[in-house]
Design a protein around this motif. Structure first.
Motif, PDB file in Angstrom:
ATOM      1  N   SER A  23       9.009 -13.015  -5.173  1.00 40.98           N
ATOM      2  CA  SER A  23      10.279 -13.502  -5.709  1.00 40.98           C
ATOM      3  C   SER A  23      10.972 -12.381  -6.475  1.00 40.98           C
ATOM      4  CB  SER A  23      10.059 -14.718  -6.617  1.00 40.98           C
ATOM      5  OG  SER A  23       9.255 -14.385  -7.729  1.00 40.98           O
ATOM      6  N   ASP A  24      12.310 -12.412  -6.429  1.00 42.01           N
ATOM      7  CA  ASP A  24      13.124 -11.429  -7.135  1.00 42.01           C
ATOM      8  C   ASP A  24      12.671 -10.005  -6.806  1.00 42.01           C
ATOM      9  OD1 ASP A  24      15.263 -10.798  -8.778  1.00 42.01           O
ATOM     10  OD2 ASP A  24      14.023 -10.671 -10.571  1.00 42.01           O
ATOM     11  N   ALA A  25      12.369  -9.759  -5.523  1.00 39.10           N
ATOM     12  CA  ALA A  25      11.798  -8.482  -5.091  1.00 39.10           C
ATOM     13  C   ALA A  25      12.883  -7.579  -4.523  1.00 39.10           C
ATOM     14  CB  ALA A  25      10.716  -8.710  -4.051  1.00 39.10           C
ATOM     15  N   ASN A 211       5.783   7.958  -1.836  1.00 44.53           N
ATOM     16  CA  ASN A 211       6.318   6.953  -2.748  1.00 44.53           C
ATOM     17  C   ASN A 211       5.477   5.681  -2.667  1.00 44.53           C
ATOM     18  OD1 ASN A 211       8.387   8.696  -3.527  1.00 44.53           O
ATOM     19  ND2 ASN A 211       9.754   7.969  -1.905  1.00 44.53           N
ATOM     20  N   VAL A 212       5.377   4.979  -3.786  1.00 45.09           N
ATOM     21  CA  VAL A 212       4.503   3.814  -3.876  1.00 45.09           C
ATOM     22  C   VAL A 212       5.240   2.643  -4.509  1.00 45.09           C
ATOM     23  CG1 VAL A 212       2.353   2.901  -4.854  1.00 45.09           C
ATOM     24  CG2 VAL A 212       2.449   5.283  -4.116  1.00 45.09           C
ATOM     25  N   VAL A 213       5.078   1.476  -3.889  1.00 43.50           N
ATOM     26  CA  VAL A 213       5.556   0.217  -4.460  1.00 43.50           C
ATOM     27  C   VAL A 213       4.360  -0.719  -4.548  1.00 43.50           C
ATOM     28  CG1 VAL A 213       7.034  -1.793  -4.088  1.00 43.50           C
ATOM     29  CG2 VAL A 213       7.894   0.485  -3.549  1.00 43.50           C
ATOM     30  N   LYS A 214       4.224  -1.422  -5.667  1.00 41.74           N
ATOM     31  CA  LYS A 214       3.074  -2.289  -5.881  1.00 41.74           C
ATOM     32  C   LYS A 214       3.473  -3.758  -5.852  1.00 41.74           C
ATOM     33  CE  LYS A 214      -1.023  -2.747  -8.823  1.00 41.74           C
ATOM     34  NZ  LYS A 214      -1.740  -2.194  -9.987  1.00 41.74           N
ATOM     35  N   CYS A 215       2.695  -4.564  -5.093  1.00 41.67           N
ATOM     36  CA  CYS A 215       2.821  -6.021  -5.116  1.00 41.67           C
ATOM     37  C   CYS A 215       1.903  -6.563  -6.208  1.00 41.67           C
ATOM     38  CB  CYS A 215       2.388  -6.626  -3.785  1.00 41.67           C
ATOM     39  SG  CYS A 215       3.559  -6.451  -2.450  1.00 41.67           S
ATOM     40  N   GLU A 216       2.499  -7.255  -7.170  1.00 43.19           N
ATOM     41  CA  GLU A 216       1.703  -7.767  -8.281  1.00 43.19           C
ATOM     42  C   GLU A 216       2.454  -8.923  -8.929  1.00 43.19           C
ATOM     43  OE1 GLU A 216      -1.117  -5.531 -11.423  1.00 43.19           O
ATOM     44  OE2 GLU A 216       1.012  -5.054 -11.630  1.00 43.19           O
ATOM     45  N   ASN A 217       1.761 -10.041  -9.106  1.00 41.26           N
ATOM     46  CA  ASN A 217       2.356 -11.218  -9.755  1.00 41.26           C
ATOM     47  C   ASN A 217       3.659 -11.643  -9.072  1.00 41.26           C
ATOM     48  OD1 ASN A 217       0.272 -11.154 -11.734  1.00 41.26           O
ATOM     49  ND2 ASN A 217       1.424  -9.638 -12.907  1.00 41.26           N
TER      50      ASN A 217
END
Length: 233
Positions: A23-25, A211-217
């Motif tokens: 959500s809100d990503a 580059n890095v993007v993290k999925c969390e919560n």
């Protein structure tokens, strides 16, 4: 959508059935850029990729991929979007009843290629690109896991996609082979194809920086490049 972004997501919501996965990503991917999407198992990495090729819907926000508005895309347009994407899976998904070459020929014919000489030339080009020029005659069971994944990457490259989406492409491979596959994806990126790769193996991210993007919560957050990551499941 800004012209320099192949993927532009703004405050999107991704759901599977009634469950909110993200959500809100927000996220962008530019031409020739390599981005890792990291996070624990079940954090939404694969769901994010599935939303990009319209396997699951984007419910809210703005979502543009390769010139298509995912909030407004029509069912008849989805195959054309997918031709601009090369998709690589953890489990290879090769057809087990035919050789590597015949796997690739099947995809080309399914996407409208008809001339035998052009088909053979393109198959030769992608097998060369992934380091498999002399093994096209082999059946999948005759190939190692790393070789099968190379054929799967060749399949993803057939129609010269703007973006490669690689979903845990090293998940079934040993560490040494994993490194070779990730290096291959980086090489493809250096040739101009954008790559988005999901992984929960942070050793790979540290060894092959991007580059890095993290999925969390249920969110996506950027990670400063060069930040050491500790492996987690």
């Amino acid at each position: 959508m800004k012209n320099d972004f192949l993927i532009q997501l703004e405050n999107i919501e991704v759901c599977q059935e009634e469950n909110v996965i993200l959500s809100d990503a927000s996220l962008t991917l530019s031409r020739g850029e390599f981005v890792y999407v990291i996070g624990k198992v079940g954090s939404g990495k694969s769901s994010l990729l599935k939303s990009l090729y319209c396997e699951i819907p984007v419910r809210k926000g703005n979502a543009y991929v390769a010139g298509y508005n995912l909030r407004k895309i029509k069912n008849r347009e989805i195959p054309y979007l997918r031709r601009k994407l090369g998709i690589v899976f953890q489990d290879f998904q090769l057809l087990t009843d035919r050789s590597a070459v015949k796997n690739l020929e099947f995809v080309l014919r399914a996407t409208g290629w008809k001339k035998r000489n052009a088909i053979n030339r393109r198959i030769g080009e992608v097998l060369e690109q992934v380091g498999m020029p002399n093994k096209g005659y082999k059946m999948p069971h005759e190939l190692s896991g790393g070789e099968q994944q190379r054929v799967a990457i060749a399949r993803a490259l057939l129609n010269t996609p703007a973006i490669i989406l690689a979903d845990e492409p090293t998940g079934n491979l040993d560490p040494g082979t994993s490194g070779q596959i990730v290096q291959l994806l980086h090489d493809i990126c250096h040739e101009g194809t954008a790559v988005m790769m999901t992984t929960h193996n942070y050793n790979i991210v540290n060894a092959f920086p991007a580059n890095v993007v993290k999925c969390e919560n249920d969110r996506l957050c950027g990670v400063e490049r060069g930040t050491p990551l500790s492996n987690e499941e």
